[in-house]
Each structure stands twice: as structure tokens, then as C-alpha cells.
Design an enzyme around this catalytic site. Structure first.
Site, short mmCIF file in Angstrom:
data_model
loop_
_atom_site.label_atom_id
_atom_site.label_comp_id
_atom_site.label_asym_id
_atom_site.label_seq_id
_atom_site.Cartn_x
_atom_site.Cartn_y
_atom_site.Cartn_z
N SER A 283 -10.59 31.63 1.73
CA SER A 283 -10.56 30.31 0.80
C SER A 283 -11.04 29.77 1.52
O SER A 283 -12.35 29.57 0.85
CB SER A 283 -8.84 30.30 1.30
OG SER A 283 -8.37 29.70 0.62
N ASP A 294 -25.18 28.27 -0.16
CA ASP A 294 -26.65 27.86 -1.32
C ASP A 294 -27.55 26.94 -1.60
O ASP A 294 -28.45 27.28 -1.62
CB ASP A 294 -25.28 28.26 -2.56
CG ASP A 294 -24.63 28.98 -2.80
OD1 ASP A 294 -25.05 30.13 -2.02
OD2 ASP A 294 -24.17 28.86 -3.88
N LYS A 308 -11.27 35.69 -0.34
CA LYS A 308 -10.14 35.01 -1.65
C LYS A 308 -10.23 33.55 -1.74
O LYS A 308 -10.38 32.35 -0.91
CB LYS A 308 -8.53 34.47 -0.75
CG LYS A 308 -6.81 33.79 -1.16
CD LYS A 308 -6.67 32.53 -0.66
CE LYS A 308 -5.64 32.29 -1.90
NZ LYS A 308 -5.97 30.76 -2.10
#
Length: 381
Positions: A283, A294, A308
Site C-alpha cells: 500500500s 521512478d 496492494k
């Protein structure tokens, strides 16, 4: 005759309320499906052999609707809302474990230090099979969180896949007050930051910990972090990023993409970062790890995360009730979905972490040792 009039009147009132509430459906849909629901509701109320309150029927109907969606969409009673508030502050009554449902199993994602679960012998990855002889296969996440509210001993049967053994554990809930972070210097400006979960105080605790510290390099440990408050994960990411998207998801009601962006203000100085992740990082911890990866702000090492990546919003209802509803699935800055996929580390390492005692030193953890060696290699000569 009187009974028939009562039935008809009740049916008309319920039908009208429900139809008005679902006015965005086509007229045919409203009457064909909503009338069936209203008929069933009034038939039960009038003919069931025991007296039953409408609020219980409606509550059950709402729960039934949500059960057709996903494990994280829930109907919240007033006490459920209170529990959420308490957990967000790090003060709550319970076992000290966080679970997720995967492949019909309740899987332990994290075990908090000094918690009843830690003392009872729970470990991350344990699959909960029974609670007081009740099979957990059909127990929802919401129901699981409501079970452990009484001050008594519970008998829990777990399957530990690593050892292929079944254990029976006894546990009594306690009042818990948990810090969400641990911060310490490894050596010579190399610092270690462990985020156990994201509470409403996580950013505050991190800022307090790093104040006036000259950080040469940082090892960020998100292993076994089950998530928590999304907003806090975004703010922590914002500490390390000065621009760009942190995460995004599509808002159905507005037919647009909501983006959470980094800001230049309050960004920390640039220094090498290594992030430790594992199969129990979930999560909000995946949001943070994905954003740092990224943007090439950190090197991720460990194992693919849990996956999740759905977002839940709280929608208030009357009388202090609410819906906790999944409204979208997050994407990382590069546009990758997290849900059911997880975040793949830049460097994969096998699971080597051994169980550490309370007084163990950081460098007795072999995964931390590996991460520290990689971190040292990122310092320019």
C-alpha cells in the site's frame, strides 16, 4: 386488508427513497432492480417469524452490496470510525498485527514490536487459519478487525509456510501506543530510517528525528510496512523529491486523473538513498518506494512488494456511519499499476533476514548489511 395496505405503503416509500437515491440509472434499471430489493425488504419485515429492525436489514443489505466489490470496501459503524481514528494516531486496542487477504487467506503483513502478537510468536507471512475454532476462509478484513475487542485470551491457529507447520497461538489484546519510525546513525553520517507503518504522525516523527543531522547517505527500510495513511506516504516522498508526480489515480466521478505532486519547498538536500523492500511492503509503502524508484532518487533492493495499490476514501453517512470505498488504483509516476503487481526492486536479494531480539544491533541483520554495502558504493570518491 390492513396488513396489505401496510405492506403496499411500506413498499412504495422504500421504492421511492431507493429510486431517488439511484437517479443516475436509466428508468428501466431503477424499477426492474430496485423494486425487487424493496419487495424483498418489505416481505422480510412483514412476514419473518421474528421481529427484526429495519436498521439491521438495511445494514445487512449494505454489507451485502459491499461484499460484491472488493475486500477493502466496508460499511463502517460509529465504533469502526473511532477505531480508524485511534489506529491513525498509533494508539489503539488490539493485537499489534496488520493483515491482508490474498488467495482467500488472511496473511500477516507486519508484527509490531512489543505488541501482544510479537510476544505470542506471530511472524510476517503467517496465514491465519482459525480464530477460536472458526475458520477464517469466510472472515472479511472488516470482521477480523472487530473480533479482538474483548479482554480475554483468543486461540489462533496459523500456518507458517516457511516451515510447513501449523501452530496454535494464544493471545490477549492490549492497549498499544506505537511509534511509526526508528532513526539512528549507522556510522559517519550514514543513517538508518525504519518506517513501520504510516500514521498521522509519521512525517512529524521523521522531521523531528532528522533535525540538525548532517546526512551523508540514508538507508530507508520499508520491509514489512503494511501501509497506512496515504497522505503521509506522499508527504514523506515529497521530502526527497523536489518536483514531478508521486502517484496518481483516475477519479470516476470527475472523469479525470488526480495527481499528487512533489514540491520544491522543504525538500531535503540530495544524498544517496537505498530503500529496503520485501514481499510484505504494501500500500502506502509501495507508493513511496515506487515514486523514489521512478524518479531515480533511490536504489531499491530486496524482493517484489505485496501489490496492494487500491485507494479507499471515507464517505460519511447519517448517524456517524460511513462507507470506506475503493475509488481507484494507484499508478506510479511512470504510469505503472501497483495493484496485484507490486514494485520490483532494482537489485533482488534472497530472504536472509533472521529474527532479531529487541537489543540486536542493526548490522546483525544480513539484509541491512547488504544494503549498507550498496549504499557505501553510491558515495562519490
Amino acid at each position: 386488508m390492513k396488513s396489505s395496505k401496510v405492506k403496499l405503503s411500506l413498499f412504495k416509500k422504500i421504492s421511492l427513497v431507493i429510486i431517488l437515491g439511484f437517479s443516475f440509472f436509466t428508468l428501466a434499471d431503477r424499477y426492474s432492480h430496485v423494486e425487487i430489493f424493496a419487495q424483498a425488504l418489505t416481505t422480510i419485515k412483514v412476514n419473518y417469524f421474528k421481529n427484526i429492525e429495519f436498521k439491521n436489514l438495511i445494514s445487512g443489505a449494505i454489507k451485502g452490496m459491499l461484499n460484491t466489490l472488493d475486500p477493502h470496501s466496508q460499511f463502517l459503524l460509529p465504533e469502526d470510525l473511532q477505531n480508524l481514528k485511534e489506529e491513525a494516531t498509533g494508539q489503539f486496542y488490539g493485537l499489534g498485527i496488520e493483515v491482508e487477504k490474498k488467495d482467500h487467506f488472511l496473511i500477516v503483513l507486519s508484527v509490531l514490536n512489543n505488541s501482544p502478537a510479537k510476544k505470542a510468536g506471530f511472524k510476517t507471512g503467517d496465514k491465519i487459519l482459525k480464530i477460536d475454532n472458526e475458520l477464517t476462509k469466510n472472515i472479511s478484513l472488516n470482521k477480523f478487525r472487530k473480533i479482538f475487542k474483548k479482554n480475554r485470551i483468543y486461540n489462533i491457529q496459523i500456518l507458517r509456510s516457511e516451515e510447513n507447520k501449523i501452530f496454535n497461538l494464544k493471545i490477549r489484546p492490549e492497549s498499544l501506543k506505537i511509534k511509526s519510525v526508528k532513526f539512528q546513525e549507522i556510522k559517519n553520517g550514514f543513517f538508518y530510517l525504519r518506517v513501520y507503518y504510516f500514521s498521522s504522525k509519521t512525517l512529524f516523527e521523521i522531521n523531528k528525528s532528522i533535525k540538525n543531522k548532517k546526512i551523508k547517505a540514508l538507508l530507508l527500510d520499508l520491509r514489512e510496512n503494511p501501509g497506512g495513511i496515504f497522505d503521509q506516504a506522499v508527504k514523506v516522498a515529497d521530502l526527497f523529491l523536489d518536483e514531478g508526480i508521486i502517484a496518481s489515480y483516475k477519479i470516476k466521478t470527475e472523469n479525470k486523473v488526480k495527481e499528487f505532486k512533489a514540491h520544491y519547498s522543504d525538500t531535503l538536500e540530495t544524498f544517496p538513498i537505498v530503500v529496503l523492500i520485501d514481499e510484505f511492503s504494501a500500500s502506502s509503502s509501495e507508493i513511496l518506494a515506487g515514486a523514489l524508484k521512478d524518479h531515480k532518487r533511490a536504489t531499491l533492493i530486496g524482493r517484489k512488494t505485496f501489490g496492494k495499490g487500491s485507494i479507499q476514501n471515507i464517505f460519511p453517512l447519517k448517524n456517524n456511519h460511513a462507507l470506506k470505498l475503493t475509488v481507484g488504483e494507484y499508478k506510479t509516476p511512470s504510469g505503472e499499476l501497483i495493484h496485484n503487481k507490486g514494485i520490483t526492486p532494482d537489485i533482488i536479494i534472497k530472504k536472509e533476514k533472521k529474527e532479531l531480539s529487541k537489543n540486536s544491533k542493526l548490522l546483525e541483520d544480513r539484509e541491512i548489511v547488504k544494503a549498507f554495502e550498496i549504499l557505501k558504493g553510491l558515495i562519490p570518491l
